[in-house]
Each structure stands twice: as structure tokens, then as C-alpha cells.
Design an enzyme around this catalytic site. Structure first.
Site, mmCIF file in Angstrom:
data_model
loop_
_atom_site.group_PDB
_atom_site.id
_atom_site.type_symbol
_atom_site.label_atom_id
_atom_site.label_comp_id
_atom_site.label_asym_id
_atom_site.label_seq_id
_atom_site.Cartn_x
_atom_site.Cartn_y
_atom_site.Cartn_z
ATOM 1 N N SER A 215 0.844 -1.198 0.000
ATOM 2 C CA SER A 215 0.000 0.000 0.000
ATOM 3 C C SER A 215 0.872 1.238 0.000
ATOM 4 C CB SER A 215 -0.888 0.002 1.248
ATOM 5 O OG SER A 215 -1.519 1.257 1.425
ATOM 6 N N TYR B 215 -2.315 -0.081 9.658
ATOM 7 C CA TYR B 215 -2.367 -0.855 8.416
ATOM 8 C C TYR B 215 -1.133 -0.542 7.565
ATOM 9 C CZ TYR B 215 -3.929 -2.073 3.672
ATOM 10 O OH TYR B 215 -4.024 -2.569 2.383
ATOM 11 N N LYS C 153 2.080 -2.918 6.268
ATOM 12 C CA LYS C 153 2.488 -2.999 4.863
ATOM 13 C C LYS C 153 3.953 -2.586 4.690
ATOM 14 C CE LYS C 153 -1.351 -4.482 3.013
ATOM 15 N NZ LYS C 153 -1.422 -5.792 2.308
#
Length: 252
Positions: A143, A156, A160
Site C-alpha cells: 500500500s 495498516y 504494509k
């Protein structure tokens, strides 16, 4: 569409819709057979139909971080299609939205388990079952939030970033016969990313030089390239696919 992936077999995790399904479709379009995974049999059956049926695709239902499910998908790929040339770690979760300082730590542990540890487990099992002897290529779906701060989805992004590091380490360890790369999208119009643009898509896309959010096919084409022989001298890279938004100050 080319046939540069003819005769190859891929596993694409989290592929009943969105980016995973677009990756699987692009691989099929270029001649590969795919095993797609997701949690429910019904959505996988729909995906297999969209991919052209059982001559081209097989669905194996289960949770991406379940070792027994991983074993089953890998065994089915090899027994059904005869090889396991490619792995696409697409499954990712982000069950929380808000400041990291308020993050539930139980949820944080689960995000690490699915986004990082499960991805590594898939690689280990694919390596032992096929790629160690035959070679292959792996793509991890990362991401843009892994390389620039993303308020409210920060943890998150942190997982990543760890996935990017895992990608680099695996590329060093598994060369020369196995290549490992990652693709890092900005906001792509999927159900997973709805909270980032729903009701304000024009505003959300304003900072992008290309003036639109991503589509799943934008990522599918890059993943297929990274798996193909056309990227034969590329490994350990995280390829940003973001419509140019990382070039703009203050962009989301």
C-alpha cells in the site's frame, strides 16, 4: 492480450473481488491458470465463473492466515494444474479506523498476523512445495500507506511497511530462481477502501495528477508484469502505483 504466462499456475489470495480478482483475471487473460482464495465458497464460485470456469480457475475457500487452508490451496494448485509458478499475496485486513494512539491492541495483533505473518507463511509453503526446485515469482500487495503517513489507517500502513521489508529480504534469500516484488497502490475503488472515498470521490481524487482514483485493473496489469518474464531483472522492489499522488504535497 499476450500469452506470456501460458502454461503457468498462480495462487492469488483474497481474490473473490477487487484487486485480487482483477489480478487473477489479468493472469488468466495472459494464459495462466489460477487458484483463487477467499473466505466464502459462494463468492469464490462467482469469481471462478467470471474467470472462465474450471478450465481456467479453481476456488479454495478459507481464511488466509489458516495454515491448513494454505496447505490445501497449494496442494490443489499442483494437483489440479500441475505447478505453482506464481504467488500473489493480496489478502489484507484493516478492521479499525482512527488514530493509532487509540488502536485496540488485539486488533493490531490480528492485522500483523494476516498482513505479514500469513503472507510469509504462504511464501514458505509455496517454496517448499514447488518453487525451491522449479523457481517462480511472487508479488505481495502492499500500500502507498507503507511509505507515507496515512492518518486513520496508520497501523495498516505500518504492517504494509513490514511487508515491504519482508519482500526485500525474501528477494535476497530466494534469488536467482525466485523473484519477489511488491506493488503499493494508493486508493483503489474497491469495497475494502470505501471509507476512504465514498461520498467524496471528486475531493479524494483532486490531489492526484491523473485526477482519478485507481481501478483494480490498474493493479492487475502491474502485478502481471512483475510475475512475467518481462520483469526478469526486477526483484526486491516495491512498485508504487498511485496516479502520481505521492508527488503532491498534502495529498491523502
Amino acid at each position: 492480450m499476450s500469452s506470456r504466462l501460458a502454461g503457468k499456475t498462480a495462487i492469488v489470495t483474497g481474490a473473490s473481488r477487487g484487486i485480487g480478482l482483477a489480478v487473477a483475471q489479468r493472469l488468466v487473460d495472459e494464459g495462466a491458470r489460477v487458484v483463487v482464495t477467499a473466505r466464502t465458497k459462494e463468492t469464490l464460485a462467482e469469481a471462478v465463473a467470471l474467470l472462465g470456469g474450471t478450465d481456467h480457475a479453481l476456488g479454495v475457500a478459507g481464511k488466509a492466515d489458516n495454515p491448513a487452508h494454505q496447505d490445501e490451496a497449494i496442494q490443489q494448485a499442483i494437483s489440479t494444474f500441475g505447478s505453482l509458478d506464481f504467488l500473489v499475496n493480496n489478502t489484507g485486513i484493516n478492521p479499525t479506523y482512527g488514530p493509532m494512539v487509540e488502536l485496540d491492541l488485539g486488533a493490531a495483533r490480528k492485522v500483523v498476523e494476516v498482513n505479514c505473518i500469513a503472507a510469509l507463511s504462504w511464501v514458505q509453503k509455496a517454496y517448499r512445495a514447488w518453487m525451491k526446485e522449479h523457481g517462480g515469482a511472487i508479488v505481495n500487495v502492499s500500500s502507498l500507506s507503507s511509505i507515507r503517513a496515512a492518518p486513520n489507517v496508520g497501523f495498516y500502513g505500518a504492517t504494509k511497511a513490514m511487508l515491504n521489508s519482508i519482500t526485500e529480504l525474501l528477494a535476497v534469500e530466494l534469488g536467482p530462481n525466485i523473484r519477489v516484488n511488491a506493488v503499493a497502490p494508493a486508493v483503489v475503488k474497491t469495497r475494502f477502501a470505501t471509507a476512504l472515498y465514498e461520498g467524496r470521490e471528486d475531493e479524494a481524487s483532486r490531489a492526484y495528477p491523473l485526477k482519478r482514483l485507481g481501478l483494480p485493473d490498474d493493479i492487475g496489469s502491474v502485478a502481471a508484469f512483475l510475475l512475467s518474464p518481462d520483469s526478469g531483472w526486477i526483484t526486491g522492489q516495491t512498485v508504487v502505483v498511485d496516479g502520481g499522488v505521492s508527488l503532491t504535497a498534502g495529498a491523502e
